[in-house]
Write a protein that holds these residues in place. Structure first.
Motif, short mmCIF file in Angstrom:
data_model
loop_
_atom_site.label_atom_id
_atom_site.label_comp_id
_atom_site.label_asym_id
_atom_site.label_seq_id
_atom_site.Cartn_x
_atom_site.Cartn_y
_atom_site.Cartn_z
N MET A 73 0.73 -1.23 0.10
CA MET A 73 -0.01 -0.06 0.01
C MET A 73 0.94 1.27 0.00
N ARG A 74 2.13 1.17 0.56
CA ARG A 74 2.87 2.41 0.83
C ARG A 74 3.31 2.73 -0.87
N ALA A 75 3.70 1.38 -1.45
CA ALA A 75 4.30 1.72 -2.77
C ALA A 75 3.20 2.14 -3.85
N ARG A 76 1.82 1.68 -3.70
CA ARG A 76 0.63 2.22 -4.42
C ARG A 76 0.16 3.60 -4.16
N PHE A 77 0.45 3.82 -2.80
CA PHE A 77 -0.27 5.43 -2.40
C PHE A 77 0.86 6.03 -1.61
N PRO A 78 1.88 6.52 -2.35
CA PRO A 78 2.98 7.10 -1.73
C PRO A 78 2.28 8.27 -0.77
N ASP A 79 1.42 8.71 -1.30
CA ASP A 79 0.78 10.21 -0.79
C ASP A 79 -0.33 9.59 -0.01
N ARG A 80 -0.05 9.56 1.48
CA ARG A 80 -0.86 9.24 2.26
C ARG A 80 -2.55 9.63 2.30
#
Length: 123
Positions: A73-80
């Motif tokens: 999820m961090r890689a897919r959504f780097p913008d929290r």
């Protein structure tokens, strides 16, 4: 004598900052762990997020396959904030989505959405 007193105050102040900073860091880490645990609870709860109804989540039982697997999820959504917005109301960016607007319809509170984001960022 005054110079020695100033040095002592400076050393004492530095020690307080270091010890206080360490304590604050530990408190922040504990709060993050608690939020992550709460987020997982909400994500798996059929009366709250119920993410497993549509998504495969590591450790989840009987996942759905309507939505994409919730991994990396961090890689897919780097913008929290983009991940948070997706959970709050996915239809803002994708009007044809099947994902319920959990925040818009108050299925989840802002705090619960934040906790789910904290949890998803561990996947």
């Amino acid at each position: 004598m005054r110079n020695a007193a100033n040095k002592l105050v400076a050393v004492f102040s530095m020690c307080c900052l270091l010890l206080g900073g360490g304590l604050l860091s530990q408190m922040a880490e504990a709060a993050a762990r608690e939020s992550t645990a709460e987020g997982k609870k909400f994500a798996f709860d059929i009366k709250k997020g119920n993410c497993l109804a549509c998504h495969m989540i590591p450790g989840g039982v009987s996942p759905g396959n309507i939505g994409p697997p919730l991994v990396a999820m961090r890689a897919r959504f780097p913008d929290r904030q983009k991940l948070r917005a997706q959970i709050y109301d996915a239809s803002l960016l994708n009007p044809g989505t099947r994902m319920p607007p959990f925040g818009k319809y108050k299925v989840l509170s802002d705090k619960e959405i934040d906790a789910i984001v904290d949890y998803l960022y561990t996947l």
